[in-house]
Motif scaffolding. Sequence first.
Motif, short mmCIF file in Angstrom:
data_model
loop_
_atom_site.label_atom_id
_atom_site.label_comp_id
_atom_site.label_asym_id
_atom_site.label_seq_id
_atom_site.Cartn_x
_atom_site.Cartn_y
_atom_site.Cartn_z
N GLN A 65 0.83 -1.20 0.00
CA GLN A 65 0.00 0.00 0.00
C GLN A 65 0.87 1.25 0.00
O GLN A 65 0.59 2.20 -0.75
CB GLN A 65 -0.90 -0.02 1.23
N LEU A 68 2.31 1.74 -3.43
CA LEU A 68 1.32 2.21 -4.40
C LEU A 68 0.93 3.66 -4.14
O LEU A 68 0.68 4.42 -5.07
CB LEU A 68 0.08 1.31 -4.33
N GLU A 69 0.88 4.06 -2.86
CA GLU A 69 0.55 5.44 -2.55
C GLU A 69 1.64 6.39 -3.05
O GLU A 69 1.35 7.49 -3.54
CB GLU A 69 0.37 5.60 -1.04
N GLN A 77 1.19 6.57 -6.74
CA GLN A 77 0.00 7.37 -7.04
C GLN A 77 0.31 8.85 -6.93
O GLN A 77 -0.15 9.66 -7.75
CB GLN A 77 -1.12 6.99 -6.07
N ASP A 114 0.97 7.96 -11.21
CA ASP A 114 0.82 6.66 -11.85
C ASP A 114 -0.64 6.22 -11.74
O ASP A 114 -1.13 5.90 -10.65
CB ASP A 114 1.75 5.63 -11.19
N GLU A 115 -1.37 6.19 -12.86
CA GLU A 115 -2.79 5.84 -12.84
C GLU A 115 -3.02 4.36 -12.50
O GLU A 115 -3.99 4.01 -11.83
CB GLU A 115 -3.42 6.18 -14.19
N LYS A 116 -2.14 3.49 -12.99
CA LYS A 116 -2.28 2.06 -12.68
C LYS A 116 -2.12 1.82 -11.17
O LYS A 116 -2.83 1.01 -10.59
CB LYS A 116 -1.25 1.25 -13.45
N ALA A 117 -1.18 2.52 -10.55
CA ALA A 117 -0.97 2.37 -9.12
C ALA A 117 -2.21 2.82 -8.36
O ALA A 117 -2.61 2.21 -7.35
CB ALA A 117 0.24 3.18 -8.67
N SER A 118 -2.86 3.89 -8.83
CA SER A 118 -4.07 4.39 -8.18
C SER A 118 -5.19 3.35 -8.24
O SER A 118 -5.89 3.11 -7.26
CB SER A 118 -4.53 5.69 -8.86
N LEU A 170 -4.31 0.43 -5.95
CA LEU A 170 -4.47 0.81 -4.55
C LEU A 170 -5.93 0.72 -4.14
O LEU A 170 -6.26 0.21 -3.06
CB LEU A 170 -3.95 2.24 -4.34
#
Length: 237
Positions: free
Chosen positions: A190, A193-194, A197, A201-205, A208
């Motif tokens: 998490q 990914l935060e 984000q 990064d849209e994929k990470a958002s 998440l």
Amino acid sequence: MSFYSVLHRIIYNRERKFNVNWFKDHSWMRYSVSKDAVYCVHCVLFGSAKSKEKSFIAPISDWVNFSTYVKRHELSSSHNHNKTFSEDIQNEILQICASQVTNSILGKVKQAQFFAILADECTDKSTKEQSSICLRYLCKERDSINIHEDFKSSIQTSLQKERWINEPSFAHYARPDGQVVQTHCILLSQSSLEALQADGDEKASARLGAILRFEFIIALIITDHILSGTVALSNHL
């Protein structure tokens, strides 16, 4: 309350009797038909002979001054002590019964060897999310094998989600058996990914959001329950 056969008596030229509606406001009352009088169930069972407050340990049938007796009794320290003591014993009995039922179910599950865990989530009246955990297993009864589904426990999942999301370095949750489990990987992911984000990064958002969904978290918890039984074997191998 119609099953009570309440006696009628003439007191001061008026017909008086015990009012069964008093039970609604005073759950401690017990009416004796044979004596036409009222007792306090808590004080009769747990009252001390040294107590100054003796009303309702001895039967009360003075309907004219009954409300005065009731107010005095409910304000007495001995009554409140006996009431709390009674409730503690009731809770202890319920816990013993729950433990006996749980041990019986787990004994059958161990005999079956193979079982499945069923989980269902709903929101109660206080808007708290609750998940019920049930065990599904095969049980041999005489000459047939039947499928049993038994309720094991309920978990307040909303609190679990807050713990998983808000704790900075690791998460923990209480399993139905009371054991506290700690996990590090999900919140490390998490945090990563935060950070991604925050960099746009849209994929990470999207990922998440996926790992913070209830479905993902409860699936992870159930998987832990299932695989925890293989830890000893894995360590041995």
